[in-house]
Design an enzyme around this catalytic site. Structure first.
Site, PDB file in Angstrom:
ATOM      1  N   ASN A  76       0.792  -1.289   0.028  1.00 24.32           N
ATOM      2  CA  ASN A  76       0.071  -0.016  -0.135  1.00 24.32           C
ATOM      3  C   ASN A  76       0.741   1.133   0.036  1.00 24.32           C
ATOM      4  OD1 ASN A  76      -2.359   1.653   0.794  1.00 24.32           O
ATOM      5  ND2 ASN A  76      -0.935   2.022   2.738  1.00 24.32           N
ATOM      6  N   SER A 128      -4.713   2.695  -7.957  1.00 23.75           N
ATOM      7  CA  SER A 128      -5.312   4.160  -7.960  1.00 23.75           C
ATOM      8  C   SER A 128      -6.473   4.060  -9.258  1.00 23.75           C
ATOM      9  CB  SER A 128      -4.329   5.159  -8.178  1.00 23.75           C
ATOM     10  OG  SER A 128      -5.188   6.415  -8.505  1.00 23.75           O
ATOM     11  N   TYR A 141       3.099   9.743 -10.982  1.00 23.29           N
ATOM     12  CA  TYR A 141       2.179   8.970 -10.063  1.00 23.29           C
ATOM     13  C   TYR A 141       1.209   8.199 -11.068  1.00 23.29           C
ATOM     14  CZ  TYR A 141      -1.300   8.101  -6.341  1.00 23.29           C
ATOM     15  OH  TYR A 141      -2.064   7.585  -5.548  1.00 23.29           O
ATOM     16  N   SER A 144       3.320   5.310 -12.301  1.00 24.96           N
ATOM     17  CA  SER A 144       3.410   4.267 -11.227  1.00 24.96           C
ATOM     18  C   SER A 144       2.168   3.489 -10.924  1.00 24.96           C
ATOM     19  CB  SER A 144       4.084   5.113  -9.937  1.00 24.96           C
ATOM     20  OG  SER A 144       3.108   5.503  -9.390  1.00 24.96           O
ATOM     21  N   LYS A 145       1.201   4.080 -11.163  1.00 24.87           N
ATOM     22  CA  LYS A 145       0.043   3.245 -10.799  1.00 24.87           C
ATOM     23  C   LYS A 145      -0.388   2.312 -12.017  1.00 24.87           C
ATOM     24  CE  LYS A 145      -0.523   4.889  -6.594  1.00 24.87           C
ATOM     25  NZ  LYS A 145      -0.169   3.897  -5.488  1.00 24.87           N
ATOM     26  N   ILE A 174      -9.461   9.738  -1.949  1.00 25.90           N
ATOM     27  CA  ILE A 174      -9.839   9.203  -0.538  1.00 25.90           C
ATOM     28  C   ILE A 174      -9.242  10.278   0.392  1.00 25.90           C
ATOM     29  CG2 ILE A 174      -9.633   7.240   1.163  1.00 25.90           C
ATOM     30  CD1 ILE A 174     -11.072   6.756  -1.570  1.00 25.90           C
TER      31      ILE A 174
END
Ligand code: NAD
Length: 245
Positions: A76, A128, A141, A144-145, A174
């Site tokens: 995570n 994500s 990001y 990476s996801k 979130i």
């Protein structure tokens, strides 16, 4: 005997909710995080670990694996970096990929010998909604996801014969410190008002609100359980309808 779950990045936000839920459900939980948790959770041990250090991750997980069966890995830990490709330096890119992707690689690789020996295991990678769609100013990001979603699929295929399942969870927005940090960075750069941006974010979600870390933890817990025993290689979206638009 208690089941064992390793959670990375379990000291805050979504990871902390996962640690709390698994501990509450009777798991022995190991939280590998670069910073200690402010919340002490009965049944969980904090282990200091920098997920970008592949050797350290594998040493710590090998140590845990010596004395216990690893039932669940929740990879995570992750960081965000705001920037398009031009204002993301090579160092910025390395930092995001080393924590988000190489850290997950190290964790998954390290639990596999133990799970293979037990002919059972559940691996959940925290991707994500950005594994499915790109968002602006989120170059490092975003990629990476996407990599994590692919890691779940490739691991699912390569280890299905060992009864090891691997899935990716794809949360939308979130409300955690990572979210607040991303909003702060944006407001700092653009001069926008934080409360207004926060309200706009909520309005962008079809359900009209942001998600909560506990809601993601419930999905992770389900995926780790035998109730999900035919689910592997999947991308599980939990985003209030955002990517359905
Ligand atoms: P958070 O910042 O609250 O928690 C991240 C945790 O990871 C922290 O405890 C932090 O100490 C730890 N961490 C950071 N760098 C580390 C490193 N080098 N080694 C070990 N631990 C490290 O963030 P969050 O929102 O709870 O995010 C958790 C995961 O969920 C991340 O992978 C994030 O990308 C993903 N996610 C979050 C959202 C969101 O809107 N909050 C949406 C989709 C996906």
């Amino acid at each position: 005997m208690k089941k064992t779950c390793i959670v990375t990045g379990g000291s805050s936000g979504i990871g902390l909710s996962i640690v709390q839920l698994f501990a509450q459900e009777g798991y022995q939980v190991f939280n590998l995080d670069i910073q200690p948790s402010n919340v002490s959770v009965l049944g969980s041990s904090d282990i200091s670990c920098d997920m970008s250090d592949v050797e350290q991750v594998s040493e710590l997980i090998n140590h845990i694996a010596k004395t216990t069966t690893i039932d669940v890995l929740v990879s995570n830990a992750g960081i965000h970096f705001s920037g398009n490709i031009e204002n993301t330096t090579e160092a910025d890119l390395d930092k995001v990929l080393n924590i988000n992707v190489k850290g997950a690689y190290a964790a998954v690789k390290s639990v596999l010998p133990n799970m293979k020996a037990n002919k059972k295991g559940a691996i959940i990678l925290m991707a994500s909604d950005q594994a499915l769609i790109a968002k602006q100013n989120s170059f490092a990001y975003n990629i990476s996801k996407v990599a994590l979603a692919s890691m779940a699929k490739t691991t699912a295929l390569d280890y299905a014969s060992f009864n090891i399942r691997a899935n990716a969870v794809c949360p939308g927005t979130i409300e955690t410190s990572l979210y607040h940090q991303a909003i702060d960075n944006y407001c700092e750069r653009s001069g926008a008002d934080k409360a207004a941006v926060h309200a706009e974010e909520a309005a962008l979600q079809p359900l009209g609100r942001l998600g909560q870390p506990e809601e993601v933890a419930e999905l992770v817990y389900f995926l780790a359980s035998d109730k999900a025993k035919f689910i592997t290689g999947s991308l599980q979206v939990i985003d209030g309808g955002y990517t359905a638009q």
